[in-house]
Enzyme design. Structure first.
Site, short mmCIF file in Angstrom:
data_model
loop_
_atom_site.label_atom_id
_atom_site.label_comp_id
_atom_site.label_asym_id
_atom_site.label_seq_id
_atom_site.Cartn_x
_atom_site.Cartn_y
_atom_site.Cartn_z
N HIS A 135 11.24 -33.45 -11.90
CA HIS A 135 11.64 -32.41 -13.03
C HIS A 135 13.15 -32.32 -12.74
CE1 HIS A 135 12.50 -28.92 -15.20
NE2 HIS A 135 12.59 -28.04 -14.15
N ASN A 195 18.41 -28.96 -18.24
CA ASN A 195 16.96 -28.61 -17.67
C ASN A 195 16.11 -28.13 -19.15
OD1 ASN A 195 14.78 -27.54 -17.06
ND2 ASN A 195 15.77 -26.58 -15.18
N CYS A 255 8.11 -25.27 -15.70
CA CYS A 255 8.65 -26.66 -15.34
C CYS A 255 7.43 -27.77 -14.91
CB CYS A 255 9.60 -26.41 -14.36
SG CYS A 255 10.87 -25.35 -14.73
#
Ligand code: UT7
Length: 334
Positions: A261, A291, A114
């Site tokens: 993020h 995501n 991430c």
């Protein structure tokens, strides 16, 4: 010494929209649970065989180069961040170099999950500051859907992740009033297995898995200790944002746009509340894409720009947290 500016952004997501209602047909889950716990309403999943991590990265890169207003041949280095590469090796950086028909410039693959895009941006910034390169392509791309456990067993992970790609062209500038002010990178490997994909690996090759042929073996699906990851995320995000602000003599009120993020809308909202930021200081689009790991920040940044939410001169903060654990931030005078 040159500074780095992001002179063009681009993104690509597959056309195939998978809603929470679609997931209800695959596993025991429901729209209410997913919306309440994550904020996600839909995500994009590649139709199997129709695209790849590098393929999506290529489309995002083309848009970023176009928006930067340079010729592709002016790119002098490639940085590719992903946790879902096309192949175990080589990494997708070289595939992009070939797809863009570039001369034999360097291509670096990074594996920081991430945080991958912010880590990549930081590397690009350092190369530009030292004068080694002038125009660097930084890509974050993920094809999660092919590797998820789409049964009830895997629902704690599979409902969260989406496919997509984002890219930035990072260029040298002599303008002292603009550019990447600083980047901040962190890692804590003791939590590596709290969010990980353990097989296949050099400790456990495919032939071992095939020989054992154990249908209950979930090591080849991503594993996430969700609560544990959540608790660390809500601590590390504000910490790394404050680190960037303090280094440059700013406070949270100075931020024009925070692009976190897109891990979970609840995490972004928690960070927003902790830092006392207004709604128009934070950009979220996880509701539509889920995501997308290394791609989430460049996708959100491109959309925020396209929607006119970031203007020249704005103070923009990027912040990420994820598997590793790794976390990172970048502060940019746009
Ligand atoms: O991007 C990288 C970093 N990642 C993150 O930051 C993610 C951080 N973690 C999270 O976002 C959250 O922990 C999750 C969204 C993954 C999970 O939310 P949670 O509130 O922590 O739920 P939970 O894992 O504690 O599960 C609660 C219940 C469980 O049932 P019981 O044991 O209470 O009966 C789960 O089995 O919800 C159940 N559950 C589901 N139910 C319906 C888990 N997944 C689902 C599902 N649909 N998809």
């Amino acid at each position: 010494m040159s500074r780095s500016i992001i002179s063009g952004m681009g993104f690509y997501v597959p056309d195939n929209i998978v809603t929470n209602q679609d997931l209800e047909k695959l596993m025991e889950t429901n729209d209410e649970w997913i919306t309440e716990r994550t904020g996600i309403k839909e995500r994009r999943w590649v139709i199997p065989g129709e695209d790849s991590t590098s393929g999506m990265g290529f489309k995002a890169a083309k848009m970023a180069i176009e928006n930067a207003g340079i010729s592709k041949d002016e790119i002098d280095f490639i940085i590719f961040a992903t946790l879902s590469p096309d192949y175990y090796f080589p990494g997708p950086g070289v595939t992009i170099q070939e797809a863009l028909d570039l001369p034999p410039i360097g291509a670096l693959d990074i594996r920081n999950q991430c945080s991958g895009f912010v880590y990549g941006l930081s590397i690009a910034d350092q190369y530009i500051r030292t004068g080694m390169y002038k125009n660097i392509l930084v890509i974050g791309s993920e094809l999660h859907s092919g590797g998820l456990d789409k049964t009830t067993r895997g629902r704690g992970v599979s409902v969260i992740f989406g496919d997509g790609a984002g890219a930035a062209v990072v260029c040298a500038t002599e303008d002292e009033n603009r550019g990447i002010l600083s980047t901040h990178l962190h890692a804590e490997g003791k939590h590596a297995k709290e969010l990980a994909l353990l097989s296949p690996a050099t400790s456990r090759w495919v032939d071992t898995i095939m020989k054992e042929h154990d249908p209950s073996d979930i090591s080849y699906y991503p594993h996430m200790n969700g609560n544990f990851v959540f608790k660390h995320a809500v601590t590390r995000f504000p910490e790394v944002i404050m680190e960037a602000l303090q280094q440059n003599g700013y406070t949270p009120q100075d931020i024009d746009m925070l692009i976190p993020h897109q891990a979970n809308l609840r995490i972004s909202q928690f960070v927003q509340r902790t830092m006392k930021l207004n709604d128009d200081q934070v950009y979220n689009n996880i509701q539509r894409y889920g995501n997308t790991t290394a791609a989430s920040i460049p996708i959100a940044l491109t959309e925020a720009l396209n929607e006119g939410k970031i203007k020249k001169g704005d103070l923009v903060c990027l912040a990420a947290f994820g598997s590793g654990f790794t976390w990172a931030s970048a502060l940019i005078r746009w």
